[in-house]
Motif scaffolding. Structure first.
Motif, PDB file in Angstrom:
ATOM      1  N   UNK A 169     -48.455   1.774 -73.081  1.00 53.25           N
ATOM      2  CA  UNK A 169     -47.894   1.524 -74.413  1.00 53.25           C
ATOM      3  C   UNK A 169     -46.466   1.000 -74.302  1.00 53.25           C
ATOM      4  N   UNK A 170     -45.699   1.552 -73.385  1.00 54.67           N
ATOM      5  CA  UNK A 170     -44.314   1.110 -73.201  1.00 54.67           C
ATOM      6  C   UNK A 170     -44.255  -0.334 -72.714  1.00 54.67           C
ATOM      7  N   UNK A 171     -45.119  -0.668 -71.770  1.00 57.17           N
ATOM      8  CA  UNK A 171     -45.087  -2.010 -71.180  1.00 57.17           C
ATOM      9  C   UNK A 171     -45.646  -3.088 -72.104  1.00 57.17           C
ATOM     10  N   UNK A 172     -46.419  -2.704 -73.096  1.00 54.74           N
ATOM     11  CA  UNK A 172     -47.034  -3.698 -73.978  1.00 54.74           C
ATOM     12  C   UNK A 172     -46.424  -3.704 -75.370  1.00 54.74           C
ATOM     13  N   UNK A 173     -45.256  -3.076 -75.527  1.00 55.51           N
ATOM     14  CA  UNK A 173     -44.554  -3.078 -76.808  1.00 55.51           C
ATOM     15  C   UNK A 173     -43.350  -4.002 -76.693  1.00 55.51           C
ATOM     16  N   UNK A 174     -43.188  -4.882 -77.669  1.00 54.23           N
ATOM     17  CA  UNK A 174     -42.072  -5.833 -77.643  1.00 54.23           C
ATOM     18  C   UNK A 174     -40.745  -5.097 -77.784  1.00 54.23           C
ATOM     19  N   UNK A 175     -39.756  -5.532 -77.041  1.00 56.53           N
ATOM     20  CA  UNK A 175     -38.419  -4.956 -77.079  1.00 56.53           C
ATOM     21  C   UNK A 175     -37.551  -5.732 -78.059  1.00 56.53           C
ATOM     22  N   UNK A 176     -36.645  -5.053 -78.710  1.00 54.59           N
ATOM     23  CA  UNK A 176     -35.750  -5.692 -79.679  1.00 54.59           C
ATOM     24  C   UNK A 176     -34.844  -6.733 -79.027  1.00 54.59           C
ATOM     25  N   UNK A 177     -34.176  -6.432 -77.903  1.00 57.15           N
ATOM     26  CA  UNK A 177     -33.262  -7.434 -77.340  1.00 57.15           C
ATOM     27  C   UNK A 177     -33.954  -8.712 -76.874  1.00 57.15           C
TER      28      UNK A 177
END
Length: 168
Positions: free
Chosen positions: A18-26
């Protein structure tokens, strides 16, 4: 993870996925996409009939993956620009609340007792500031050398965060 209790090791791969496939804000991208050049198909999407799953073609997929890998350096360059813009927004937000403090040589200041490391004998009624001290020299824009009341230089330099203006 809290619900898993002692079985947290069994739940860890799902959390990492889940962490690796969630888009990051920056970056605006997922870590998976920046690493492999394509978006991941999550396990739920494979079981649920969707257009992406139904139109999957193995031969065309390999060609598209190679094409995405060729474009990956350009995606990463774009991500670097997005991160720089994000850093500017964060700095602008932080600097909006900052009040500039101007210190010049010859001003009197109190220094923080906590920063001076005068700790063990202190209690809750002890003063938080000591001084006054005279600003003797500016080492950097926010770092200063101080003199005590007898004219003796203090051995350390002091950051502006540990100083408070003394009004006579």
């Amino acid at each position: 993870m809290e619900k898993a209790g002692g079985q947290w090791a069994d739940e860890l791969p799902n959390v990492l996925w889940a962490y690796r496939t969630t888009a990051r804000t920056p970056t605006g991208e997922t870590p998976y996409n920046l690493c492999f050049g394509t978006e991941a198909v999550i396990p739920v999407d494979i079981g649920v009939p969707s257009h992406r799953v139904q139109t999957f073609d193995s031969n065309a997929n390999d060609e598209k993956l190679r094409h995405n890998l060729d474009l990956l350096p350009e995606v990463r360059d774009g991500t670097i620009l997005k991160v720089a813009a994000y850093h500017q927004r964060v700095a602008r937000h932080y600097n909006r609340r900052m009040k500039p403090r101007h210190i010049s040589v010859g001003d009197f200041f109190l220094r923080s007792i906590e920063a001076a490391d005068k700790g063990p004998q202190r209690n809750k009624l002890s003063p938080l500031w000591e001084g006054p001290y005279l600003v003797a020299a500016s080492v950097k824009p926010v770092t200063f050398k101080l003199k005590d009341a007898e004219g003796k230089m203090l051995p350390l330099t002091w950051n502006i965060e540990n100083l408070r203006k003394y009004y006579q």
